[in-house]
Design a protein around this motif. Sequence first.
Motif, PDB file in Angstrom:
ATOM      1  N   ALA A   1      40.182 -40.645 -14.555  1.00 46.21           N
ATOM      2  CA  ALA A   1      41.484 -41.310 -14.658  1.00 46.21           C
ATOM      3  C   ALA A   1      42.552 -40.316 -15.120  1.00 46.21           C
ATOM      4  O   ALA A   1      43.668 -40.306 -14.599  1.00 46.21           O
ATOM      5  CB  ALA A   1      41.400 -42.502 -15.609  1.00 46.21           C
ATOM      6  N   CYS A   2      42.201 -39.479 -16.068  1.00 42.99           N
ATOM      7  CA  CYS A   2      43.148 -38.471 -16.552  1.00 42.99           C
ATOM      8  C   CYS A   2      43.492 -37.484 -15.438  1.00 42.99           C
ATOM      9  O   CYS A   2      44.664 -37.150 -15.235  1.00 42.99           O
ATOM     10  CB  CYS A   2      42.567 -37.750 -17.768  1.00 42.99           C
ATOM     11  N   ILE A   3      42.483 -37.032 -14.717  1.00 46.93           N
ATOM     12  CA  ILE A   3      42.722 -36.099 -13.606  1.00 46.93           C
ATOM     13  C   ILE A   3      43.651 -36.726 -12.579  1.00 46.93           C
ATOM     14  O   ILE A   3      44.621 -36.102 -12.133  1.00 46.93           O
ATOM     15  CB  ILE A   3      41.385 -35.685 -12.958  1.00 46.93           C
ATOM     16  N   ARG A   4      43.387 -37.975 -12.225  1.00 50.14           N
ATOM     17  CA  ARG A   4      44.235 -38.657 -11.231  1.00 50.14           C
ATOM     18  C   ARG A   4      45.664 -38.832 -11.757  1.00 50.14           C
ATOM     19  O   ARG A   4      46.634 -38.666 -11.009  1.00 50.14           O
ATOM     20  CB  ARG A   4      43.651 -40.017 -10.859  1.00 50.14           C
ATOM     21  N   GLY A   5      45.802 -39.164 -13.036  1.00 51.00           N
ATOM     22  CA  GLY A   5      47.130 -39.301 -13.619  1.00 51.00           C
ATOM     23  C   GLY A   5      47.911 -37.994 -13.577  1.00 51.00           C
ATOM     24  O   GLY A   5      49.103 -37.969 -13.237  1.00 51.00           O
ATOM     25  N   LEU A   6      47.244 -36.902 -13.907  1.00 46.00           N
ATOM     26  CA  LEU A   6      47.894 -35.586 -13.850  1.00 46.00           C
ATOM     27  C   LEU A   6      48.280 -35.236 -12.411  1.00 46.00           C
ATOM     28  O   LEU A   6      49.367 -34.688 -12.174  1.00 46.00           O
ATOM     29  CB  LEU A   6      46.972 -34.516 -14.434  1.00 46.00           C
ATOM     30  N   ASP A   7      47.413 -35.555 -11.461  1.00 45.88           N
ATOM     31  CA  ASP A   7      47.724 -35.283 -10.053  1.00 45.88           C
ATOM     32  C   ASP A   7      48.994 -36.026  -9.620  1.00 45.88           C
ATOM     33  O   ASP A   7      49.852 -35.458  -8.943  1.00 45.88           O
ATOM     34  CB  ASP A   7      46.563 -35.690  -9.146  1.00 45.88           C
ATOM     35  N   ILE A   8      49.090 -37.282  -9.999  1.00 46.41           N
ATOM     36  CA  ILE A   8      50.278 -38.068  -9.637  1.00 46.41           C
ATOM     37  C   ILE A   8      51.526 -37.455 -10.264  1.00 46.41           C
ATOM     38  O   ILE A   8      52.559 -37.304  -9.605  1.00 46.41           O
ATOM     39  CB  ILE A   8      50.121 -39.540 -10.077  1.00 46.41           C
ATOM     40  N   CYS A   9      51.437 -37.107 -11.538  1.00 49.86           N
ATOM     41  CA  CYS A   9      52.596 -36.514 -12.222  1.00 49.86           C
ATOM     42  C   CYS A   9      53.001 -35.189 -11.596  1.00 49.86           C
ATOM     43  O   CYS A   9      54.195 -34.902 -11.436  1.00 49.86           O
ATOM     44  CB  CYS A   9      52.290 -36.334 -13.709  1.00 49.86           C
ATOM     45  N   ARG A  10      52.013 -34.382 -11.221  1.00 45.44           N
ATOM     46  CA  ARG A  10      52.300 -33.107 -10.556  1.00 45.44           C
ATOM     47  C   ARG A  10      53.003 -33.367  -9.221  1.00 45.44           C
ATOM     48  O   ARG A  10      54.007 -32.728  -8.900  1.00 45.44           O
ATOM     49  CB  ARG A  10      51.005 -32.330 -10.330  1.00 45.44           C
ATOM     50  N   ASP A  11      52.487 -34.330  -8.455  1.00 44.62           N
ATOM     51  CA  ASP A  11      53.085 -34.635  -7.154  1.00 44.62           C
ATOM     52  C   ASP A  11      54.518 -35.143  -7.278  1.00 44.62           C
ATOM     53  O   ASP A  11      55.331 -34.919  -6.379  1.00 44.62           O
ATOM     54  CB  ASP A  11      52.236 -35.673  -6.406  1.00 44.62           C
ATOM     55  N   HIS A  12      54.831 -35.807  -8.382  1.00 41.54           N
ATOM     56  CA  HIS A  12      56.196 -36.294  -8.617  1.00 41.54           C
ATOM     57  C   HIS A  12      57.049 -35.263  -9.354  1.00 41.54           C
ATOM     58  O   HIS A  12      58.207 -35.535  -9.673  1.00 41.54           O
ATOM     59  CB  HIS A  12      56.158 -37.603  -9.426  1.00 41.54           C
ATOM     60  N   GLN A  13      56.474 -34.123  -9.646  1.00 43.62           N
ATOM     61  CA  GLN A  13      57.153 -33.020 -10.331  1.00 43.62           C
ATOM     62  C   GLN A  13      57.676 -33.412 -11.709  1.00 43.62           C
ATOM     63  O   GLN A  13      58.730 -32.946 -12.149  1.00 43.62           O
ATOM     64  CB  GLN A  13      58.265 -32.443  -9.450  1.00 43.62           C
ATOM     65  N   PHE A  14      56.919 -34.261 -12.405  1.00 41.05           N
ATOM     66  CA  PHE A  14      57.236 -34.550 -13.800  1.00 41.05           C
ATOM     67  C   PHE A  14      56.780 -33.351 -14.626  1.00 41.05           C
ATOM     68  O   PHE A  14      55.660 -32.860 -14.449  1.00 41.05           O
ATOM     69  CB  PHE A  14      56.511 -35.810 -14.293  1.00 41.05           C
ATOM     70  N   SER A  15      57.614 -32.881 -15.537  1.00 42.30           N
ATOM     71  CA  SER A  15      57.248 -31.676 -16.287  1.00 42.30           C
ATOM     72  C   SER A  15      56.869 -31.948 -17.737  1.00 42.30           C
ATOM     73  O   SER A  15      56.150 -31.169 -18.351  1.00 42.30           O
ATOM     74  CB  SER A  15      58.387 -30.650 -16.242  1.00 42.30           C
ATOM     75  N   ILE A  16      57.349 -33.057 -18.284  1.00 41.84           N
ATOM     76  CA  ILE A  16      57.026 -33.412 -19.668  1.00 41.84           C
ATOM     77  C   ILE A  16      56.421 -34.809 -19.643  1.00 41.84           C
ATOM     78  O   ILE A  16      57.085 -35.773 -19.271  1.00 41.84           O
ATOM     79  CB  ILE A  16      58.276 -33.373 -20.568  1.00 41.84           C
ATOM     80  N   ILE A  17      55.145 -34.890 -20.043  1.00 46.40           N
ATOM     81  CA  ILE A  17      54.445 -36.176 -19.971  1.00 46.40           C
ATOM     82  C   ILE A  17      53.690 -36.449 -21.263  1.00 46.40           C
ATOM     83  O   ILE A  17      53.301 -35.525 -21.983  1.00 46.40           O
ATOM     84  CB  ILE A  17      53.485 -36.244 -18.766  1.00 46.40           C
TER      85      ILE A  17
ATOM     86  N   ASN B   1      44.939 -27.998 -14.877  1.00 49.13           N
ATOM     87  CA  ASN B   1      46.076 -28.740 -14.333  1.00 49.13           C
ATOM     88  C   ASN B   1      47.239 -28.746 -15.336  1.00 49.13           C
ATOM     89  O   ASN B   1      48.381 -28.487 -14.976  1.00 49.13           O
ATOM     90  CB  ASN B   1      45.640 -30.169 -13.992  1.00 49.13           C
ATOM     91  N   ILE B   2      46.932 -29.024 -16.596  1.00 49.48           N
ATOM     92  CA  ILE B   2      47.969 -29.041 -17.633  1.00 49.48           C
ATOM     93  C   ILE B   2      48.641 -27.676 -17.738  1.00 49.48           C
ATOM     94  O   ILE B   2      49.874 -27.560 -17.744  1.00 49.48           O
ATOM     95  CB  ILE B   2      47.368 -29.470 -18.992  1.00 49.48           C
ATOM     96  N   ASN B   3      47.849 -26.630 -17.830  1.00 54.38           N
ATOM     97  CA  ASN B   3      48.394 -25.275 -18.036  1.00 54.38           C
ATOM     98  C   ASN B   3      49.176 -24.758 -16.835  1.00 54.38           C
ATOM     99  O   ASN B   3      50.123 -23.990 -17.008  1.00 54.38           O
ATOM    100  CB  ASN B   3      47.265 -24.300 -18.385  1.00 54.38           C
ATOM    101  N   ASN B   4      48.803 -25.167 -15.636  1.00 54.12           N
ATOM    102  CA  ASN B   4      49.440 -24.625 -14.438  1.00 54.12           C
ATOM    103  C   ASN B   4      50.632 -25.419 -13.921  1.00 54.12           C
ATOM    104  O   ASN B   4      51.407 -24.885 -13.134  1.00 54.12           O
ATOM    105  CB  ASN B   4      48.414 -24.510 -13.300  1.00 54.12           C
ATOM    106  N   HIS B   5      50.781 -26.690 -14.342  1.00 56.32           N
ATOM    107  CA  HIS B   5      51.783 -27.528 -13.680  1.00 56.32           C
ATOM    108  C   HIS B   5      52.784 -28.233 -14.591  1.00 56.32           C
ATOM    109  O   HIS B   5      53.670 -28.902 -14.074  1.00 56.32           O
ATOM    110  CB  HIS B   5      51.073 -28.582 -12.817  1.00 56.32           C
ATOM    111  N   PHE B   6      52.633 -28.108 -15.907  1.00 56.04           N
ATOM    112  CA  PHE B   6      53.495 -28.905 -16.787  1.00 56.04           C
ATOM    113  C   PHE B   6      54.115 -28.053 -17.882  1.00 56.04           C
ATOM    114  O   PHE B   6      53.487 -27.126 -18.387  1.00 56.04           O
ATOM    115  CB  PHE B   6      52.690 -30.057 -17.403  1.00 56.04           C
ATOM    116  N   GLU B   7      55.332 -28.437 -18.234  1.00 55.71           N
ATOM    117  CA  GLU B   7      56.022 -27.760 -19.340  1.00 55.71           C
ATOM    118  C   GLU B   7      55.425 -28.185 -20.673  1.00 55.71           C
ATOM    119  O   GLU B   7      55.109 -27.351 -21.515  1.00 55.71           O
ATOM    120  CB  GLU B   7      57.510 -28.116 -19.270  1.00 55.71           C
ATOM    121  N   HIS B   8      55.276 -29.498 -20.864  1.00 59.75           N
ATOM    122  CA  HIS B   8      54.670 -30.044 -22.087  1.00 59.75           C
ATOM    123  C   HIS B   8      53.839 -31.267 -21.734  1.00 59.75           C
ATOM    124  O   HIS B   8      54.294 -32.135 -20.985  1.00 59.75           O
ATOM    125  CB  HIS B   8      55.737 -30.475 -23.114  1.00 59.75           C
ATOM    126  N   VAL B   9      52.653 -31.319 -22.317  1.00 56.85           N
ATOM    127  CA  VAL B   9      51.792 -32.487 -22.154  1.00 56.85           C
ATOM    128  C   VAL B   9      51.303 -32.885 -23.536  1.00 56.85           C
ATOM    129  O   VAL B   9      50.788 -32.069 -24.294  1.00 56.85           O
ATOM    130  CB  VAL B   9      50.575 -32.198 -21.244  1.00 56.85           C
TER     131      VAL B   9
END
Length: 135
Positions: free
Chosen positions: A48-64, A97-105
Amino acid sequence: MIEVYIDGASAGDPGPSGAGVFIKGNGNLIRHAFPLSEMSNHQAEFHACIRGLDICRDHQFSIISIRSDSKVVVDAIEKEYVKNPTFRPLLLTILTNINNHFEHVFIKWIPKKSNKEADLLAKRAIQLSLDKLSD
């Protein structure tokens, strides 16, 4: 900030499983129910966490902010370690996924009663898994 509510569920341990992801913030309301293969409840929580991160990456959310009622997942992400070898590749996928695609998680444990939307989606995903098996 984007709030990402995640939940995994399994009809048996192991059994047909599902992942639910509910995302809200910045005018977004996103709901997904992902049928999963046969696995344990804890494995479904990581998925579920992996899928949530994938969705956020696809929507280009940077702080989650990830919200989960799974202490196993929250502790693993916070410590960047999990003892159970079954969960290690799942945790590695999450951390990469966190380290490569997000500013803050941020990750936060929440009580089950505060995670009702993701829980309903995970249960719906189990039903979708069961429906596929009966086809």
